[in-house]
Design a protein around this motif. Structure first.
Motif, PDB file in Angstrom:
ATOM      1  N   ARG A  15       0.805  -1.221   0.000  1.00  0.00           N
ATOM      2  CA  ARG A  15       0.000   0.000   0.000  1.00  0.00           C
ATOM      3  C   ARG A  15       0.840   1.274   0.000  1.00  0.00           C
ATOM      4  O   ARG A  15       0.318   2.361   0.180  1.00  0.00           O
ATOM      5  N   ILE A  57      -5.147   8.498 -13.665  1.00  0.00           N
ATOM      6  CA  ILE A  57      -5.354   7.798 -12.392  1.00  0.00           C
ATOM      7  C   ILE A  57      -5.961   8.757 -11.372  1.00  0.00           C
ATOM      8  O   ILE A  57      -6.922   8.423 -10.676  1.00  0.00           O
ATOM      9  N   CYS A  61      -9.533   8.485  -9.385  1.00  0.00           N
ATOM     10  CA  CYS A  61      -9.571   8.556  -7.918  1.00  0.00           C
ATOM     11  C   CYS A  61     -10.508   9.658  -7.445  1.00  0.00           C
ATOM     12  O   CYS A  61     -11.299   9.456  -6.512  1.00  0.00           O
ATOM     13  N   MET A  75      -6.253   5.472  -3.964  1.00  0.00           N
ATOM     14  CA  MET A  75      -5.859   4.099  -4.319  1.00  0.00           C
ATOM     15  C   MET A  75      -4.383   3.827  -3.994  1.00  0.00           C
ATOM     16  O   MET A  75      -3.713   3.076  -4.681  1.00  0.00           O
ATOM     17  N   TYR A  76      -3.871   4.496  -2.976  1.00  0.00           N
ATOM     18  CA  TYR A  76      -2.495   4.342  -2.492  1.00  0.00           C
ATOM     19  C   TYR A  76      -1.456   4.924  -3.451  1.00  0.00           C
ATOM     20  O   TYR A  76      -0.304   4.507  -3.459  1.00  0.00           O
ATOM     21  N   ARG A  77      -1.866   5.848  -4.290  1.00  0.00           N
ATOM     22  CA  ARG A  77      -0.957   6.558  -5.209  1.00  0.00           C
ATOM     23  C   ARG A  77      -0.113   5.598  -6.060  1.00  0.00           C
ATOM     24  O   ARG A  77       1.114   5.644  -6.033  1.00  0.00           O
ATOM     25  N   PRO A  78      -0.748   4.771  -6.855  1.00  0.00           N
ATOM     26  CA  PRO A  78      -0.003   3.799  -7.664  1.00  0.00           C
ATOM     27  C   PRO A  78       0.665   4.435  -8.884  1.00  0.00           C
ATOM     28  O   PRO A  78       0.278   5.527  -9.323  1.00  0.00           O
ATOM     29  N   LEU A  81      -2.509   1.233 -12.963  1.00  0.00           N
ATOM     30  CA  LEU A  81      -3.697   0.457 -12.606  1.00  0.00           C
ATOM     31  C   LEU A  81      -3.998  -0.527 -13.722  1.00  0.00           C
ATOM     32  O   LEU A  81      -3.743  -0.231 -14.891  1.00  0.00           O
ATOM     33  N   SER A 115       1.572  -4.708  -5.315  1.00  0.00           N
ATOM     34  CA  SER A 115       0.196  -4.616  -5.790  1.00  0.00           C
ATOM     35  C   SER A 115      -0.765  -4.698  -4.611  1.00  0.00           C
ATOM     36  O   SER A 115      -0.431  -5.238  -3.560  1.00  0.00           O
ATOM     37  N   ILE A 118      -8.040  -3.241  -5.263  1.00  0.00           N
ATOM     38  CA  ILE A 118      -8.978  -2.154  -4.992  1.00  0.00           C
ATOM     39  C   ILE A 118     -10.334  -2.622  -5.502  1.00  0.00           C
ATOM     40  O   ILE A 118     -10.463  -3.003  -6.666  1.00  0.00           O
ATOM     41  N   VAL A 148      -9.607  -3.802  -9.281  1.00  0.00           N
ATOM     42  CA  VAL A 148      -8.497  -3.040  -9.828  1.00  0.00           C
ATOM     43  C   VAL A 148      -7.218  -3.517  -9.161  1.00  0.00           C
ATOM     44  O   VAL A 148      -7.169  -3.687  -7.940  1.00  0.00           O
ATOM     45  N   SER A 150      -3.888  -2.118  -8.190  1.00  0.00           N
ATOM     46  CA  SER A 150      -3.135  -0.890  -7.980  1.00  0.00           C
ATOM     47  C   SER A 150      -1.672  -1.318  -7.883  1.00  0.00           C
ATOM     48  O   SER A 150      -1.324  -2.147  -7.038  1.00  0.00           O
TER      49      SER A 150
END
Length: 172
Positions: A15, A57, A61, A75-78, A81, A115, A118, A148, A150
């Motif tokens: 995360r 992204i 979000c 989304m935990y700043r990926p 996605l 990963s 989500i 998703v 992430s």
């Protein structure tokens, strides 16, 4: 222990990501892994939508956050996605996408990527603001995004959580 079992036992949800982009070749590998998942009756009616543009992204979000009443949702700043969607009329759509996401998560782990699953899009896919963003990504209007992936380069190495007792039962 073989490499598949090792990946299953060692993979953890990540995360926190570094922000480093994921190479296109790695994304292609993850998408290929998804497409080789089993699907109910072999229909393969899914679609996997890869999003690597940070602004796109962020737009998703923001739309999801508004739909859920969660300002600042991220989304935990990926770095990327992968949206797993399936025709809403396919009774196996959720299961098919879950199998594909597991392939993505295991493949990501094998590539040294982090990963996390989500799942809020399954309830918000048809909210007007969210659907507008999904449409702009090319997600078919008749699809629900069941999950998703992430993804990013891990900024942490989460420890294993203990497994619940009593979930395995033998009916010999």
């Amino acid at each position: 222990m073989n490499e598949v079992l090792k990946a299953i036992l060692e993979r953890r949800s990540v995360r926190k990501f570094t922000g480093e982009p994921i190479a296109r070749e790695e994304m292609e590998t993850l998408l290929q892994a998804a497409s080789y998942a089993p699907s109910g009756m072999g229909k393969q009616s899914w679609q996997f939508t890869a999003v690597t543009d940070g602004a796109k992204i962020a737009a998703l979000c923001e739309a999801m956050g508004k739909a859920m009443g969660k300002e600042g949702y991220d989304m935990y700043r990926p770095a990327a996605l992968i949206l797993a969607s399936n025709d809403r009329e396919n009774g196996n759509g959720l299961a098919d996408c879950a199998c594909a996401l597991q392939n993505i998560f295991l493949a990501a782990h094998s590539l040294g990527l982090g990963s996390v699953w989500i799942n809020q899009l399954k309830e918000t896919s048809d909210e007007p603001g969210v659907r507008a963003v999904l449409n702009s990504f090319g997600v078919p209007a008749e699809h629900i995004v069941w999950g998703v992936a992430s993804l990013g380069h891990p900024a942490e190495t989460p420890a294993a959580k203990p497994r619940r007792e009593g979930v395995i039962h033998w009916a010999d």
